[in-house]
Design an enzyme around this catalytic site. Sequence first.
Site, PDB file in Angstrom:
ATOM      1  N   ARG A  52       0.829  -1.192   0.000  1.00  0.00           N
ATOM      2  CA  ARG A  52       0.000   0.000   0.000  1.00  0.00           C
ATOM      3  C   ARG A  52       0.869   1.249   0.000  1.00  0.00           C
ATOM      4  O   ARG A  52       1.962   1.256   0.592  1.00  0.00           O
ATOM      5  CB  ARG A  52      -0.929   0.018   1.221  1.00  0.00           C
ATOM      6  CG  ARG A  52      -2.159  -0.848   1.078  1.00  0.00           C
ATOM      7  CD  ARG A  52      -3.098  -0.354  -0.029  1.00  0.00           C
ATOM      8  NE  ARG A  52      -4.298  -1.161  -0.197  1.00  0.00           N
ATOM      9  CZ  ARG A  52      -4.449  -2.150  -1.077  1.00  0.00           C
ATOM     10  NH1 ARG A  52      -3.453  -2.474  -1.884  1.00  0.00           N
ATOM     11  NH2 ARG A  52      -5.597  -2.809  -1.166  1.00  0.00           N
ATOM     12  N   HIS A 101      -1.259   0.420  -9.875  1.00  0.00           N
ATOM     13  CA  HIS A 101      -1.954  -0.514  -8.969  1.00  0.00           C
ATOM     14  C   HIS A 101      -2.526  -1.720  -9.729  1.00  0.00           C
ATOM     15  O   HIS A 101      -3.738  -1.966  -9.717  1.00  0.00           O
ATOM     16  CB  HIS A 101      -3.068   0.208  -8.183  1.00  0.00           C
ATOM     17  CG  HIS A 101      -3.490  -0.553  -6.956  1.00  0.00           C
ATOM     18  ND1 HIS A 101      -3.876   0.066  -5.793  1.00  0.00           N
ATOM     19  CD2 HIS A 101      -3.577  -1.883  -6.709  1.00  0.00           C
ATOM     20  CE1 HIS A 101      -4.188  -0.851  -4.889  1.00  0.00           C
ATOM     21  NE2 HIS A 101      -4.015  -2.047  -5.441  1.00  0.00           N
TER      22      HIS A 101
HETATM   23  P1  NDP Z   1      -1.450 -11.064   4.727  1.00  0.00           P
HETATM   24  O1  NDP Z   1      -2.359 -10.598   5.788  1.00  0.00           O
HETATM   25  O2  NDP Z   1      -1.500 -12.488   4.323  1.00  0.00           O
HETATM   26  O3  NDP Z   1       0.055 -10.715   5.126  1.00  0.00           O
HETATM   27  C1  NDP Z   1       0.414  -9.499   5.693  1.00  0.00           C
HETATM   28  C2  NDP Z   1       1.846  -9.601   6.167  1.00  0.00           C
HETATM   29  O4  NDP Z   1       2.243  -8.336   6.696  1.00  0.00           O
HETATM   30  C3  NDP Z   1       2.013 -10.627   7.304  1.00  0.00           C
HETATM   31  O5  NDP Z   1       3.218 -11.319   7.148  1.00  0.00           O
HETATM   32  C4  NDP Z   1       2.064  -9.734   8.545  1.00  0.00           C
HETATM   33  O6  NDP Z   1       2.799 -10.289   9.628  1.00  0.00           O
HETATM   34  C5  NDP Z   1       2.795  -8.541   7.993  1.00  0.00           C
HETATM   35  N1  NDP Z   1       2.571  -7.368   8.842  1.00  0.00           N
HETATM   36  C6  NDP Z   1       1.429  -6.676   9.027  1.00  0.00           C
HETATM   37  N2  NDP Z   1       1.623  -5.665   9.883  1.00  0.00           N
HETATM   38  C7  NDP Z   1       2.920  -5.727  10.245  1.00  0.00           C
HETATM   39  C8  NDP Z   1       3.729  -4.951  11.112  1.00  0.00           C
HETATM   40  N3  NDP Z   1       3.261  -3.910  11.797  1.00  0.00           N
HETATM   41  N4  NDP Z   1       5.021  -5.313  11.259  1.00  0.00           N
HETATM   42  C9  NDP Z   1       5.514  -6.363  10.591  1.00  0.00           C
HETATM   43  N5  NDP Z   1       4.805  -7.143   9.741  1.00  0.00           N
HETATM   44  C10 NDP Z   1       3.520  -6.802   9.588  1.00  0.00           C
HETATM   45  O7  NDP Z   1      -1.714 -10.132   3.453  1.00  0.00           O
HETATM   46  P2  NDP Z   1      -1.468 -10.464   1.929  1.00  0.00           P
HETATM   47  O8  NDP Z   1      -0.114 -11.037   1.781  1.00  0.00           O
HETATM   48  O9  NDP Z   1      -2.623 -11.209   1.385  1.00  0.00           O
HETATM   49  O10 NDP Z   1      -1.514  -8.991   1.287  1.00  0.00           O
HETATM   50  C11 NDP Z   1      -0.629  -7.977   1.709  1.00  0.00           C
HETATM   51  C12 NDP Z   1      -1.079  -6.634   1.171  1.00  0.00           C
HETATM   52  O11 NDP Z   1      -0.823  -6.539  -0.225  1.00  0.00           O
HETATM   53  C13 NDP Z   1      -2.594  -6.364   1.247  1.00  0.00           C
HETATM   54  O12 NDP Z   1      -2.956  -5.929   2.525  1.00  0.00           O
HETATM   55  C14 NDP Z   1      -2.796  -5.288   0.199  1.00  0.00           C
HETATM   56  O13 NDP Z   1      -2.669  -4.032   0.808  1.00  0.00           O
HETATM   57  C15 NDP Z   1      -1.633  -5.511  -0.770  1.00  0.00           C
HETATM   58  N6  NDP Z   1      -2.091  -5.932  -2.104  1.00  0.00           N
HETATM   59  C16 NDP Z   1      -1.708  -5.192  -3.184  1.00  0.00           C
HETATM   60  C17 NDP Z   1      -2.070  -5.574  -4.450  1.00  0.00           C
HETATM   61  C18 NDP Z   1      -1.619  -4.814  -5.644  1.00  0.00           C
HETATM   62  O14 NDP Z   1      -2.095  -5.083  -6.750  1.00  0.00           O
HETATM   63  N7  NDP Z   1      -0.713  -3.878  -5.501  1.00  0.00           N
HETATM   64  C19 NDP Z   1      -2.903  -6.761  -4.676  1.00  0.00           C
HETATM   65  C20 NDP Z   1      -3.231  -7.476  -3.474  1.00  0.00           C
HETATM   66  C21 NDP Z   1      -2.826  -7.063  -2.242  1.00  0.00           C
HETATM   67  P3  NDP Z   1       2.342 -11.654  10.337  1.00  0.00           P
HETATM   68  O15 NDP Z   1       2.701 -12.734   9.340  1.00  0.00           O
HETATM   69  O16 NDP Z   1       3.173 -11.713  11.540  1.00  0.00           O
HETATM   70  O17 NDP Z   1       0.875 -11.546  10.568  1.00  0.00           O
HETATM   71  C1  OXD Z   2      -5.896  -5.756  -3.187  1.00  0.00           C
HETATM   72  C2  OXD Z   2      -5.482  -4.851  -4.198  1.00  0.00           C
HETATM   73  O1  OXD Z   2      -5.939  -5.365  -2.030  1.00  0.00           O
HETATM   74  O2  OXD Z   2      -5.896  -5.015  -5.341  1.00  0.00           O
HETATM   75  O3  OXD Z   2      -6.191  -6.913  -3.513  1.00  0.00           O
HETATM   76  O4  OXD Z   2      -4.710  -3.949  -3.935  1.00  0.00           O
END
Ligand code: NDP
Ligand code: OXD
Length: 312
Positions: free
Chosen positions: A227, A275
Amino acid sequence: MSRILFYLDGYSHDVWREAFRAVDPSVEFRGFPDWGSPDDGPAYAFVWEAEPGLLKRFPNIKAIFSLGAGVDHLMRDPDLPKDVPIIRMGDDGLKEGMAEYVLMSVLMHHRQMPLLATAQSKARWQRVFSRPARHVRVGILGYGALGKCAAEALKPLGYNIAAWSRSPKPAEDGVQHFTGEDALNDFLARTDILVGLLPSTKETEGLLNFDRLSRLPEGASVINAGRGTLIVLEDLIALLNSGYLKGATLDVFPEEPLPADSPLWHQEGLLITPHCAAITRPDTAAEYVVRNIGRIEAGEVPENILDLGRGY
Ligand code: NDP
Ligand code: OXD
């Protein structure tokens, strides 16, 4: 039969209707604004950037499915229903898309494409020499569903991979794990190509500021596909302009679409994608939503349920 109240502005709903029909012909698919009456009986919302206040008007909604893995679009609704479970997208299509995007972007920085693109724009024959992948340290910031897929895509090329997350992870071949705020600077210090795959939360907002970005070794590159709130953009630009950072790829921005007059479009060393790192695919998403409605109806916990306390 399940009733699905679908919201996706600006795109045809037909492909989505067809995708649900292919997975389960008994699904009653209703694209906004044809959601019917709130008294119509139980329904599931499947939404992306629904207008604020809309979901509250339908107390018949049993669960809200986010059309993306991120839920920041829902959190912006001050009237978001409080006691309705929220399920984040986690279908295979999204994972495949992100794995491809990260692989492409890491290769582009490893093989110095931003520099080559600049040279081409100036008709300059500038050959570059790149280290083999095994000598390139990739750091994945956020090791959830998408971070893990990204690592799996990178492993066969031999990159030296580490990942940073909030909670400890089991030991894994080919990935060194770093956990929590205390380990962040060490993680950054060993990272030549940083890949941001974090959700937008209070803790991750502005996390990559001048100080943090300066912990990366000189000549490092930054990719962000999580993000846009993660990076303080002025700090990133200052470090690109000073030559401390070699390049960056940004797929996400604090303001989207990125305004046409943003100086970022013309920033040397910066590659921009709008995006589209991983876009939810109707076929795999419909399968995912139907599967999880099945779980809810069976009294089971759905996959990828949002933890409101953590914010992801
Ligand atoms: P998940 O919830 O599966 O993973 C999130 C990861 O971030 C976890 O490993 C989590 O740690 C870590 N995390 C969250 N907060 C913290 C913190 N404060 N400190 C350290 N680590 C942290 O999410 P996804 O992998 O499914 O997706 C990640 C993000 O990708 C989405 O939230 C979205 O914003 C973005 N996205 C972007 C897209 C694009 O097209 N650009 C498409 C899809 C998603 P822990 O493992 O310990 O919980
Ligand atoms: C998602 C994205 O959150 O598209 O899946 O960014």
